[in-house]
Design an enzyme around this catalytic site. Sequence first.
Site, PDB file in Angstrom:
ATOM      1  N   HIS A   6       4.903   2.281  -4.013  1.00  0.00           N
ATOM      2  CA  HIS A   6       5.246   3.023  -2.794  1.00  0.00           C
ATOM      3  C   HIS A   6       4.607   2.313  -1.613  1.00  0.00           C
ATOM      4  CE1 HIS A   6       6.416   6.549  -0.403  1.00  0.00           C
ATOM      5  NE2 HIS A   6       5.302   6.305   0.272  1.00  0.00           N
ATOM      6  N   CYS A   7       5.424   1.903  -0.668  1.00  0.00           N
ATOM      7  CA  CYS A   7       4.941   1.160   0.501  1.00  0.00           C
ATOM      8  C   CYS A   7       4.888   2.101   1.703  1.00  0.00           C
ATOM      9  CB  CYS A   7       5.849  -0.030   0.794  1.00  0.00           C
ATOM     10  SG  CYS A   7       5.338  -0.984   2.237  1.00  0.00           S
TER      11      CYS A   7
END
Length: 429
Positions: free
Chosen positions: A159-160
């Site tokens: 998850h960025c």
Amino acid sequence: MDTATSPRMAENGGTEPKKAQWSVVEAQKWETEADREGVAVVAKSLVRRLAHWGPIIACSIIFSIGFTASYFHILWWPISSSPWALLHFLAFLTWNYLTLTNFCLAAYFGPGVVPLRWLPPLEEHQERLQFCTVCNGYKAPRSHHCSKCGRCNLKMDHHCPWINNCVGHRNHLAFCKFLFFAIVGCIQASYILFYTLYHFYFRIWYMYYGHGTEPLINISIWMALYGVFCFGLSIGVVVALSVLLYMQMKGILRNRTQVEEYIEDKANMRREDGDVFVYPYDLGRWRNIREVFKWEDLPKSSGLYWPHRSDCDQFTLSEEQIKQKKFKRENGCVIEIVEDFSGTCCGSRKFGWCVFLRQQWLGSPVRVKKGERWLSTRGTKYWAYAVLKRDTGGYEVKGSPVVKGWFPRVCAQLVERRTPRPEDIAESQ
């Protein structure tokens, strides 16, 4: 079909490896039209996706470096002075355009999600897949649930927060192109900013001892200081994104996401006698590259099923995850909460600075109440990760969401250290 060789340990327990021939088995066409339509669903609009602190900071950095370098370029090397100046300036604008375009594509499309309440077309496959209690459906091969997105994502890498989305199946190519063009653009921006500031700080010297061809940069001291700030920012972006791009390329060459590398490491640690877990999706270096780097921005495959090695099958990795989770639960510790925790980052401050500064920033804290019983499966010196024990006696109930996360270890005390039976360990392996 592509063929390759892979070293495998001899069955008689010897140390000499033997080469086993294997081929690539293409993805099975088990998914339905409804499955493919559900995968293509975009959770949020681009405006909502960008209205988050991560994309706001990322876009602010991109625009700050882009506008400042463009302005300095015109002062240092005016585009009307020569065709090379115009070409140099247009190249820099091109990197900015490609960086923003791929940033928006990666943020908008996301990795693709497994449809809610998804069931595999064949009923006999259900027991070979994990069940997600939040999405109330089975996890497709290579998919993982993201607690921040609230959905099971296809081939989830991580998850960025900078794109406010996960990196995975549909946006992996766009994310890698964003990293590459941002690095190239910041390298050129650093070059422009450095030479502009150099001629500004030595402008007096050039006025008296120069050849008369040097650019005379006339900007305010505040603009010069802002240029120094953007120069340092661009160098920092180059360093940080180069490390991230290296990690992405390393995973692409092996056709592994960061989550799958972690799973594979645990699989090898769980085995004994030198046995090695055979990762099913490593198809050879060139085929692995073609799985991500294609001419199309979006992949044509649904992402529910994947090509794999012939010496494995479609569910090898999913079955390994099921065994690892079972083994983890059997070796967990039952703990009882003795002090409340609000489940917020700032809420851990009351337990001391050591607990506050060493909290799991990549994990999600969870609220705990005094008297609750949890199953702790891992932890650090100051934090514990656990799953809430339900009144039914279990920790995971199909159809109901699982409450799990990190909380300070001082909030709990040990009640029972679970010791699995020998037959349970054998079954888990």
